[in-house]
Write a protein that holds these residues in place. Sequence first.
Motif, PDB file in Angstrom:
ATOM      1  N   VAL A  54      -6.436  23.833  -6.853  1.00 57.87           N
ATOM      2  CA  VAL A  54      -5.005  23.596  -6.679  1.00 57.87           C
ATOM      3  C   VAL A  54      -4.676  22.252  -7.311  1.00 57.87           C
ATOM      4  O   VAL A  54      -5.377  21.256  -7.061  1.00 57.87           O
ATOM      5  N   LEU A  55      -3.638  22.213  -8.129  1.00 48.78           N
ATOM      6  CA  LEU A  55      -3.183  20.972  -8.744  1.00 48.78           C
ATOM      7  C   LEU A  55      -1.983  20.428  -7.980  1.00 48.78           C
ATOM      8  O   LEU A  55      -1.077  21.177  -7.616  1.00 48.78           O
ATOM      9  N   VAL A  56      -1.992  19.119  -7.754  1.00 40.14           N
ATOM     10  CA  VAL A  56      -0.870  18.450  -7.096  1.00 40.14           C
ATOM     11  C   VAL A  56      -0.190  17.571  -8.133  1.00 40.14           C
ATOM     12  O   VAL A  56      -0.820  16.689  -8.726  1.00 40.14           O
ATOM     13  N   ALA A  57       1.069  17.821  -8.384  1.00 40.21           N
ATOM     14  CA  ALA A  57       1.797  17.105  -9.425  1.00 40.21           C
ATOM     15  C   ALA A  57       3.215  16.816  -8.929  1.00 40.21           C
ATOM     16  O   ALA A  57       3.567  17.103  -7.783  1.00 40.21           O
ATOM     17  N   ARG A  58       4.037  16.255  -9.822  1.00 43.84           N
ATOM     18  CA  ARG A  58       5.408  15.919  -9.435  1.00 43.84           C
ATOM     19  C   ARG A  58       6.304  16.015 -10.670  1.00 43.84           C
ATOM     20  O   ARG A  58       5.826  16.073 -11.801  1.00 43.84           O
ATOM     21  N   GLY A  59       7.604  16.027 -10.435  1.00 46.32           N
ATOM     22  CA  GLY A  59       8.597  15.961 -11.503  1.00 46.32           C
ATOM     23  C   GLY A  59       8.507  17.103 -12.496  1.00 46.32           C
ATOM     24  O   GLY A  59       8.111  18.231 -12.161  1.00 46.32           O
ATOM     25  N   PRO A  60       8.845  16.816 -13.754  1.00 49.00           N
ATOM     26  CA  PRO A  60       8.820  17.865 -14.792  1.00 49.00           C
ATOM     27  C   PRO A  60       7.450  18.498 -14.988  1.00 49.00           C
ATOM     28  O   PRO A  60       7.363  19.681 -15.352  1.00 49.00           O
ATOM     29  N   HIS A  61       6.398  17.728 -14.768  1.00 46.59           N
ATOM     30  CA  HIS A  61       5.046  18.285 -14.922  1.00 46.59           C
ATOM     31  C   HIS A  61       4.821  19.381 -13.889  1.00 46.59           C
ATOM     32  O   HIS A  61       4.313  20.468 -14.218  1.00 46.59           O
ATOM     33  N   LEU A  62       5.213  19.136 -12.650  1.00 45.04           N
ATOM     34  CA  LEU A  62       5.083  20.149 -11.601  1.00 45.04           C
ATOM     35  C   LEU A  62       5.924  21.376 -11.942  1.00 45.04           C
ATOM     36  O   LEU A  62       5.472  22.518 -11.791  1.00 45.04           O
ATOM     37  N   THR A  63       7.138  21.152 -12.389  1.00 44.92           N
ATOM     38  CA  THR A  63       8.009  22.270 -12.750  1.00 44.92           C
ATOM     39  C   THR A  63       7.378  23.138 -13.826  1.00 44.92           C
ATOM     40  O   THR A  63       7.373  24.376 -13.737  1.00 44.92           O
ATOM     41  N   ALA A  64       6.813  22.496 -14.857  1.00 43.37           N
ATOM     42  CA  ALA A  64       6.181  23.242 -15.944  1.00 43.37           C
ATOM     43  C   ALA A  64       4.946  23.995 -15.459  1.00 43.37           C
ATOM     44  O   ALA A  64       4.705  25.151 -15.857  1.00 43.37           O
ATOM     45  N   LEU A  65       4.145  23.357 -14.604  1.00 38.89           N
ATOM     46  CA  LEU A  65       2.942  24.015 -14.087  1.00 38.89           C
ATOM     47  C   LEU A  65       3.306  25.243 -13.264  1.00 38.89           C
ATOM     48  O   LEU A  65       2.643  26.293 -13.350  1.00 38.89           O
ATOM     49  N   ARG A  66       4.360  25.131 -12.454  1.00 35.21           N
ATOM     50  CA  ARG A  66       4.771  26.268 -11.633  1.00 35.21           C
ATOM     51  C   ARG A  66       5.343  27.396 -12.487  1.00 35.21           C
ATOM     52  O   ARG A  66       5.171  28.574 -12.172  1.00 35.21           O
ATOM     53  N   LYS A  67       6.014  27.053 -13.553  1.00 38.38           N
ATOM     54  CA  LYS A  67       6.679  28.057 -14.383  1.00 38.38           C
ATOM     55  C   LYS A  67       5.703  28.800 -15.284  1.00 38.38           C
ATOM     56  O   LYS A  67       5.700  30.037 -15.335  1.00 38.38           O
ATOM     57  N   ASP A  68       4.862  28.046 -16.010  1.00 43.12           N
ATOM     58  CA  ASP A  68       4.021  28.647 -17.042  1.00 43.12           C
ATOM     59  C   ASP A  68       2.528  28.425 -16.845  1.00 43.12           C
ATOM     60  O   ASP A  68       1.726  28.892 -17.660  1.00 43.12           O
ATOM     61  N   GLY A  69       2.121  27.673 -15.818  1.00 41.27           N
ATOM     62  CA  GLY A  69       0.717  27.342 -15.668  1.00 41.27           C
ATOM     63  C   GLY A  69       0.343  26.137 -16.510  1.00 41.27           C
ATOM     64  O   GLY A  69       1.192  25.509 -17.150  1.00 41.27           O
ATOM     65  N   LEU A  70      -0.929  25.816 -16.510  1.00 43.04           N
ATOM     66  CA  LEU A  70      -1.438  24.664 -17.255  1.00 43.04           C
ATOM     67  C   LEU A  70      -1.844  25.094 -18.655  1.00 43.04           C
ATOM     68  O   LEU A  70      -2.652  26.018 -18.830  1.00 43.04           O
TER      69      LEU A  70
END
Length: 331
Positions: free
Chosen positions: A27-43
């Motif tokens: 599980v990755l813990v992130a914030r801001g635009p990075h979190l949004t991108a990870l949730r939308k398209d993955g890493l």
Amino acid sequence: MRYLFLGAGAVGGTIGGRLHQSGHDVVLVARGPHLTALRKDGLRLTTPDGTHQLPVPAIGGPEEIELTPDDVLVLAVKTQHSAELLDQWAPRPVAGGGTAAERLPLVCAQNGVENERLALRRFARVYGMCVWLPSTHLEPGRVSAAGSPRSGMLHLGRYPQGTDNLAHRISADLAASFFDSPVTDRVMDWKYAKLLGNLANALEAVAGPIDGELRSQVWQRVQAEGEAVLAAAGITHPSVDEQHATRGDRVTLVPLDGEQRAGGSSWQSLVRGTGDIEADWLNGEIVLLGRLYNVATPINAALQRLAGTFAREGRPAGSLPEADLAALLDL
């Protein structure tokens, strides 16, 4: 085991992404635009073996997940962000009773040598990890790692010293996930050796690549101050030759398709405009030890101040005038 990466940038994204590729629960813990991108398209992880779109679960904080006794927390942010995350995660309940601070291991996959002390104030089981990992994070949702044939070398051990079964289990998982991860009972020796190399981060961030006579002279002075301070403090560390012998050709930088090799972590902070930088915990560590042991460290102190100014004022990476750089040699 499930790995929770508190920080999903260059280091957390690469290690977490590679573990995920190998079938481990991550599980990755992130914030801001990075979190949004990870949730939308993955890493999106780019390595010498290609670009991989990885559906790694991503969350914004501890309130979004139920912790279990099989979780391993991996702190993978810069030191200036460590205390906030430690305070957030330490009191979280773990299934079956107790808190994360009481029951869960925490691995400091970070530069510098202060994070383990910060963590041990809150967590009962702390592990140090010396991160030799050429990686880049400049855009939300994207991380690249140019090391080959292994993505990185991650020395691992208990803090302040020692090893245990868990360290060997983590090492085995990493070894199966494109990393070398030697287990050592004196991991902080390796982290102090890495600290000496990381003193270049601030110089590169403010003045650009360390090439040419002037930058090389400044770098030699920076490194000499660091060596003198560690000697005065009686802090041992592997030599440069020992480090090179250990790594060998296991982590060699190779060109990545569609990716331009960026600078180090401090340079990346300036490019991303984060507003902060890790110099207080790298060059600043040398300055602190110099004051404690009466060793002059004027160039490390100057770079610490310059890097902080660049970050706060949003000055472009590598934009220090040559005259200002040359003036450091007169300090």
